[in-house]
Design an enzyme around this catalytic site. Structure first.
Site, PDB file in Angstrom:
ATOM      1  CD  GLN A  57     -28.613   5.700 -59.220  1.00 22.19           C
ATOM      2  OE1 GLN A  57     -28.264   4.520 -59.247  1.00 22.19           O
ATOM      3  NE2 GLN A  57     -27.768   6.677 -59.000  1.00 22.19           N
ATOM      4  CG  HIS A  88     -26.902   6.746 -54.081  1.00 20.24           C
ATOM      5  ND1 HIS A  88     -25.979   6.405 -53.140  1.00 20.24           N
ATOM      6  CD2 HIS A  88     -26.994   5.682 -54.913  1.00 20.24           C
ATOM      7  CE1 HIS A  88     -25.530   5.182 -53.384  1.00 20.24           C
ATOM      8  NE2 HIS A  88     -26.142   4.712 -54.451  1.00 20.24           N
ATOM      9  CD  GLU A  98     -23.099   6.532 -61.871  1.00 22.53           C
ATOM     10  OE1 GLU A  98     -24.161   7.173 -61.642  1.00 22.53           O
ATOM     11  OE2 GLU A  98     -22.200   6.374 -61.014  1.00 22.53           O
ATOM     12  CG  HIS A  99     -25.661   2.741 -62.233  1.00 23.95           C
ATOM     13  ND1 HIS A  99     -25.696   3.982 -61.630  1.00 23.95           N
ATOM     14  CD2 HIS A  99     -24.688   2.045 -61.580  1.00 23.95           C
ATOM     15  CE1 HIS A  99     -24.792   4.023 -60.663  1.00 23.95           C
ATOM     16  NE2 HIS A  99     -24.167   2.859 -60.603  1.00 23.95           N
ATOM     17  CG  ASP A 123     -24.647   0.022 -56.411  1.00 25.07           C
ATOM     18  OD1 ASP A 123     -24.135   0.390 -57.480  1.00 25.07           O
ATOM     19  OD2 ASP A 123     -25.784   0.383 -56.044  1.00 25.07           O
ATOM     20  CG  HIS A 173      14.630  16.763 -85.028  1.00 26.43           C
ATOM     21  ND1 HIS A 173      14.678  17.975 -84.379  1.00 26.43           N
ATOM     22  CD2 HIS A 173      13.751  16.000 -84.308  1.00 26.43           C
ATOM     23  CE1 HIS A 173      13.866  17.938 -83.319  1.00 26.43           C
ATOM     24  NE2 HIS A 173      13.302  16.746 -83.257  1.00 26.43           N
TER      25      HIS A 173
END
Lengths: 434, 434
Positions: A262, A265, A330-331, A364, A423
């Site tokens: 991770q 990145h 996220e993960h 991934d 209406h």
């Protein structure tokens, strides 16, 4: 020596974790937004001309309009140029991704509530999707698969890809190969905010789309935010993160490897271990020291781990799960012996990896679920990119003369109660005729 | 004499229609956005204190924090005070809306692709939803049903309503009644951008939510745009519109009534007739002249019809449908004999009303499909409010030791191809152990 942050126990520590994650987001976005807005305006007004100007200025390439689109021959050449094992791996991944996303397809339906009353919902694909793919080292063929295949499965009629050219006016062959495998229809060599503008408004050469997806730099993100409403967009991705929940017997070498994967990145990525086993934390630290030496991106990994990495010690699994749900990562890896037992307790996470032999990279690249995920605690309410993003719905209603008559009094009562007598009139005028 | 715009035929006229619709959107939003941003910041920092200050300043009511929440006794009183026919009609409408939205519920699923490989998707309701309901004359109980019921059906744990108090510090009894019928859990007397801020960030009294939905004034809309990402929001609603497709034998009185029912909402509303029968246009005009006299909102109707109304003559039904799909109206009436035959050709519309006895108000109030719809041509890519807005998804993956081994070479190849060797390492380290 890696300097890793460590905290232990206690609900109030969740705030610390959230602050750490939040501290990754820049807050002075105004000037980027202004620049992007200027580019949008210019492209909306001047079309291709503006696009070509920006391409010359930002990418250093002087194109004619007719050179913006990648030719079929370039794609064929790319498919031959790229390593054939890589092509094969991409094709296997694409098959898995397609297979998973096919399960997300929704159907139109209608029901007859009683004679004379039909209601229903139509689910249709968007007509045209634009997929943005960054250039340079951030050009990931796996992201091409993840963004294009859901659109393809949804039944989008035309998928166009937008990606900046390199200095020679070319697009990376692996990107072209991935585009071909995923099923992109047309590819344009255009990047930055000008690409988003061209896709949102359309130019002489680049067709306007209904949705723009895919990651990009800060100008691309700002431009996407600004055209939202003119077209649909996917989420605005922030820096990435992983939380790994582990227990006494979890393998520290695996955990260290996954934290690093991770971290490599981006210096802003955040890698967090949460465990009820203090001794595991020490072992993971040792493994990190050992393994980091071999990594080509060791500087990024170090920076990321020291600034935004975290080791969290909790009293028990329950506390770990509470922490996870409050952070909404996220993960999430459940690197434990019985991960399926914990799954029902996970409320907030983008993608969940179950067991020690399901490291994040399998998701991934390969397993099928999307890797475009809600970041920065937004998994509380946002979802992974999916086929759902590439369709839209219409409701529909049919009432017969008799059914309308029966509903008339209620509807007139409601309309008049809201003071909307035109209406009510629309119902009354039909009732009179009966 | 109503002065109605008329155009005929031709694809290029679509641009004219779109320009007409677009001309309704104000473009100088910067100062509203700035004001809203200031309010957001203050509430985020000062919580209840700021909320009470704004409530005093904007609503003219000096509350203590403990008075912000509506008490059960107020709700019970409202249920008795409101006309019982109206309550009955609301309950019937609520039952239909619930019934329709129940069909939108999605399920979690998982599949075993082959032994050792499980992938799946978890669908869960959001925890807490905030529903904004405007005050004053724009307070529509029907909108309470349409925004709350989908959240309820989705399984949202707690639904809070935010609505500004009147000068006496009260909330309209019909709104309270609708909230009770729809299943709101807590109601707070707070409006404007400060309500959005309180719901997005949470204060001492008002709990933070995961999604904010519902229409509001320009400050509410700007605040919603600004908190997007901090929470989820529904769409930002623009001015409303209807397109009615009719034929030679369609009833001009019905069409005139339906055009007016759209027009009475707002001078910016747009009512458009599209037909291949020029004689019908004349008859509809006559009917408008006749019926408008009886309408209480005749000034608004006149202004709306003259500025943004349109009569479009086309050569045939095909041309009408092409026009509809290019405009992508919020509401579409197919006021023709065989509406179901035309339905498959409708690509872009928020809600579709089939046949002459299905006027828009039956959908606005009663039939079941949602009336919170994409406006201003965004039906091209946006959808009606639905249960889908109140859920979120997580992907999940499990690979066994053997399954990972089998996939290893592909994943390592892809990771190395992207230059991410810590990703490759995370696979390799497990492969070594086998």
């Amino acid at each position: 020596m890696l300097k890793l942050k460590k905290i232990s126990n206690g609900r109030k520590n969740v705030e610390q974790v959230k602050e750490l994650l939040d501290s990754r987001s820049g807050d002075n976005l105004a000037k980027y937004r202004e620049t992007a807005a200027g580019i949008l305006k210019n492209v909306q007004k001047n079309g291709d001309l503006a696009v070509l100007e920006y391409t010359s200025r930002f990418d250093g390439v002087d194109f004619e309009a007719s050179e913006l689109e990648v030719k079929e021959a370039e794609i064929e050449a790319a498919l031959k140029e790229v390593d054939q094992d890589f092509i094969k791996a991409l094709k296997n991944a694409a098959a898995n991704i397609k297979d998973f996303h096919a399960e997300q397809k929704d159907k139109s339906w209608q029901k007859q509530k009683k004679p004379g009353i039909i209601t229903g919902q139509i689910c249709q694909p968007l007509k045209r999707a634009g997929v943005y793919v960054p250039g340079g080292r951030a050009a990931y063929p796996s992201s091409v698969l993840m963004t294009v295949i859901p659109a393809k499965v949804a039944g989008v009629e035309e998928i166009i890809m937008l990606t900046p050219p390199d200095k020679e006016g070319k697009v990376s062959p692996v990107i072209l190969a991935a585009a071909k495998i995923a099923g992109v229809d047309r590819i344009f060599k255009i990047g930055g905010a000008q690409a988003v503008a061209a896709a949102a408004y359309g130019t002489e050469t680049i067709p306007g789309v209904d949705i723009i997806v895919g990651p990009g730099n800060i100008y691309v993100s700002m431009a996407k935010e600004l055209v939202f409403g003119q077209v649909k967009i996917d989420m605005i991705a922030g820096p990435s993160e992983i939380m790994i929940m582990a227990e006494k017997d979890s393998n520290p070498a695996y955990i260290a490897a996954d934290l690093m994967s991770q971290a490599e990145h981006d210096p802003l990525a955040s890698s967090i271990l949460v465990t009820d086993a203090p001794e595991l934390i020490e072992k993971v630290k040792e493994e990190l020291e050992k393994q980091i030496k071999e990594m080509s991106k060791k500087d990024i990994i170090k920076e990321s781990l020291e600034n935004f990495g975290l080791m969290i010690e909790v009293v028990n699994q329950e506390a770990a799960l509470e922490m996870i749900n409050l952070v909404a990562p996220e993960h999430l890896e459940l690197a434990v012996k019985n991960p399926f037992e914990l799954l029902p307790a996970v409320e907030n996470a983008g993608s969940i990896f179950l067991g020690e032999y399901t490291p994040e990279p399998i998701g991934d690249y390969y397993a099928g679920p999307n890797h475009v995920l809600p970041t920065n605690s937004t998994a509380r309410f946002f979802s992974p990119l999916s086929v759902r993003d590439f369709v839209k719905y219409s409701g529909f209603i049919h009432y017969s003369k008799e059914a309308l008559k029966e509903a008339s009094d209620d509807v007139i009562c409601l309309a008049e109660g809201e003071g909307l007598d035109a209406h009510a009139n629309s119902i009354k005028i039909r009732k009179q005729d009966q």
